[in-house]
Design a protein around this motif. Structure first.
Motif, mmCIF file in Angstrom:
data_model
loop_
_atom_site.group_PDB
_atom_site.id
_atom_site.type_symbol
_atom_site.label_atom_id
_atom_site.label_comp_id
_atom_site.label_asym_id
_atom_site.label_seq_id
_atom_site.Cartn_x
_atom_site.Cartn_y
_atom_site.Cartn_z
ATOM 1 N N ASN A 1 0.936 -1.062 -0.151
ATOM 2 C CA ASN A 1 -0.216 -0.015 0.027
ATOM 3 C C ASN A 1 0.888 1.363 -0.054
ATOM 4 O OD1 ASN A 1 0.771 -0.541 2.727
ATOM 5 N ND2 ASN A 1 -0.965 0.525 3.721
ATOM 6 N N SER A 2 2.126 1.104 0.273
ATOM 7 C CA SER A 2 3.056 2.441 0.328
ATOM 8 C C SER A 2 4.137 2.445 -0.612
ATOM 9 C CB SER A 2 3.510 2.397 1.695
ATOM 10 O OG SER A 2 4.248 1.286 2.047
ATOM 11 N N GLU A 3 4.507 1.216 -1.324
ATOM 12 C CA GLU A 3 5.422 1.263 -2.233
ATOM 13 C C GLU A 3 5.321 0.373 -3.405
ATOM 14 O OE1 GLU A 3 8.504 0.537 0.624
ATOM 15 O OE2 GLU A 3 8.222 -1.736 0.687
ATOM 16 N N PHE A 4 6.053 0.496 -4.622
ATOM 17 C CA PHE A 4 6.126 -0.214 -5.825
ATOM 18 C C PHE A 4 7.896 -0.695 -5.647
ATOM 19 C CE2 PHE A 4 2.251 1.325 -6.684
ATOM 20 C CZ PHE A 4 1.710 0.541 -7.578
ATOM 21 N N ILE A 5 7.995 -2.111 -5.716
ATOM 22 C CA ILE A 5 9.492 -2.253 -5.723
ATOM 23 C C ILE A 5 9.753 -3.016 -7.328
ATOM 24 C CG2 ILE A 5 11.086 -4.096 -4.955
ATOM 25 C CD1 ILE A 5 9.294 -3.945 -2.258
ATOM 26 N N LEU A 6 10.505 -2.742 -7.984
ATOM 27 C CA LEU A 6 11.208 -3.025 -9.310
ATOM 28 C C LEU A 6 12.502 -3.636 -9.244
ATOM 29 C CD1 LEU A 6 9.186 -0.626 -9.411
ATOM 30 C CD2 LEU A 6 10.203 -0.389 -11.801
ATOM 31 N N ASP A 7 12.362 -4.910 -9.289
ATOM 32 C CA ASP A 7 13.678 -5.756 -9.321
ATOM 33 C C ASP A 7 14.110 -6.011 -10.859
ATOM 34 O OD1 ASP A 7 13.932 -6.182 -6.704
ATOM 35 O OD2 ASP A 7 12.777 -7.870 -6.461
ATOM 36 N N PHE A 8 14.905 -5.602 -11.349
ATOM 37 C CA PHE A 8 15.633 -5.653 -12.778
ATOM 38 C C PHE A 8 16.527 -6.758 -12.632
ATOM 39 C CE2 PHE A 8 14.296 -1.266 -12.192
ATOM 40 C CZ PHE A 8 13.587 -0.931 -13.511
ATOM 41 N N ILE A 9 16.358 -7.778 -13.622
ATOM 42 C CA ILE A 9 16.942 -8.871 -13.529
ATOM 43 C C ILE A 9 17.670 -9.257 -15.016
ATOM 44 C CG2 ILE A 9 16.603 -11.421 -13.346
ATOM 45 C CD1 ILE A 9 13.658 -10.688 -11.895
ATOM 46 N N ARG A 10 18.698 -9.573 -14.951
ATOM 47 C CA ARG A 10 19.312 -10.384 -16.253
ATOM 48 C C ARG A 10 19.152 -11.799 -16.408
ATOM 49 N NH1 ARG A 10 25.305 -9.384 -16.507
ATOM 50 N NH2 ARG A 10 24.404 -7.249 -16.314
ATOM 51 N N MET A 11 18.509 -12.285 -17.540
ATOM 52 C CA MET A 11 18.181 -13.545 -17.592
ATOM 53 C C MET A 11 18.992 -14.178 -18.728
ATOM 54 S SD MET A 11 14.411 -14.792 -16.628
ATOM 55 C CE MET A 11 14.801 -16.596 -16.935
ATOM 56 N N MET A 12 19.701 -15.110 -18.728
ATOM 57 C CA MET A 12 20.422 -15.822 -19.980
ATOM 58 C C MET A 12 19.753 -17.022 -20.441
ATOM 59 S SD MET A 12 23.012 -13.695 -19.854
ATOM 60 C CE MET A 12 23.899 -14.399 -20.977
ATOM 61 N N PRO A 13 19.544 -17.081 -21.816
ATOM 62 C CA PRO A 13 18.831 -18.155 -22.279
ATOM 63 C C PRO A 13 19.486 -19.489 -21.928
ATOM 64 C CG PRO A 13 19.465 -16.700 -24.120
ATOM 65 C CD PRO A 13 20.143 -16.333 -22.855
ATOM 66 N N LEU B 1 9.829 2.657 -5.022
ATOM 67 C CA LEU B 1 9.145 3.843 -5.439
ATOM 68 C C LEU B 1 8.127 4.068 -4.429
ATOM 69 C CD1 LEU B 1 9.257 3.356 -9.438
ATOM 70 C CD2 LEU B 1 10.750 4.927 -8.091
ATOM 71 N N THR B 2 7.674 5.244 -4.344
ATOM 72 C CA THR B 2 6.321 5.574 -3.968
ATOM 73 C C THR B 2 5.247 5.334 -4.774
ATOM 74 O OG1 THR B 2 6.369 7.855 -4.356
ATOM 75 C CG2 THR B 2 7.171 7.370 -2.122
ATOM 76 N N PRO B 3 4.004 5.306 -4.486
ATOM 77 C CA PRO B 3 2.822 5.130 -5.626
ATOM 78 C C PRO B 3 2.971 6.248 -6.306
ATOM 79 C CG PRO B 3 2.036 4.157 -3.590
ATOM 80 C CD PRO B 3 3.363 4.683 -3.285
ATOM 81 N N GLU B 4 3.086 7.351 -5.847
ATOM 82 C CA GLU B 4 3.084 8.549 -6.884
ATOM 83 C C GLU B 4 4.168 8.676 -7.825
ATOM 84 O OE1 GLU B 4 3.303 13.492 -6.201
ATOM 85 O OE2 GLU B 4 3.382 12.178 -4.302
ATOM 86 N N HIS B 5 5.273 8.377 -7.281
ATOM 87 C CA HIS B 5 6.381 8.313 -8.293
ATOM 88 C C HIS B 5 6.429 7.083 -9.215
ATOM 89 C CE1 HIS B 5 8.404 10.996 -5.068
ATOM 90 N NE2 HIS B 5 8.471 11.452 -6.386
ATOM 91 N N ALA B 6 5.818 5.924 -8.804
ATOM 92 C CA ALA B 6 5.579 5.099 -9.831
ATOM 93 C C ALA B 6 4.593 5.562 -10.929
ATOM 94 C CB ALA B 6 4.897 3.799 -9.217
ATOM 95 N N LYS B 7 3.626 6.098 -10.422
ATOM 96 C CA LYS B 7 2.630 6.676 -11.872
ATOM 97 C C LYS B 7 3.625 7.701 -12.604
ATOM 98 C CE LYS B 7 -2.273 7.354 -11.833
ATOM 99 N NZ LYS B 7 -3.544 7.907 -11.152
#
Length: 106
Positions: A35-47, A60-66
């Motif tokens: 309810n208070s944050e968005f979490i973005l996990d950036f991942i590198r996948m190899m075939p 990020l806060t919800p406002e900043h995510a938007k």
């Protein structure tokens, strides 16, 4: 109606280290939220490799995510005006992975 007496835009001096300027390649992002944050996990996948590592996490806060969503839409529109439509690959999507908690889509 615009106010002619509006304050001038403030400029922010942003610095970036050499290491940070190199950037991190990511071809998958997992998004979770509370309810208070968005979490973005950036991942590198190899075939063909069943294991992947999170290379960066941004919270990020919800406002900043938007605001990020709006900025991405604007930049994609500008990109496509200059270079043409971004096509989706015919390759299959990466398998769904869950880290627990509410999950969005990327």
């Amino acid at each position: 109606m615009l106010d002619n007496k509006s304050e001038p835009e403030q400029q922010i001096n942003v610095e970036i280290s050499e290491e940070m300027a190199e950037g991190v390649y990511s071809n998958l992002v997992m998004i979770a939220h509370s309810n208070s944050e968005f979490i973005l996990d950036f991942i590198r996948m190899m075939p063909g490799v069943p294991k992947a590592k999170v290379k960066a996490r941004v919270i990020l806060t919800p406002e900043h995510a938007k605001r990020l969503l709006a900025a991405l839409k604007d930049n994609i529109r500008k990109y496509e005006e200059n270079y043409g439509d971004i096509r989706h690959s015919d390759e299959p999507d990466f398998p769904f992975m869950s880290f627990g908690g509410p999950v969005g889509e990327a």
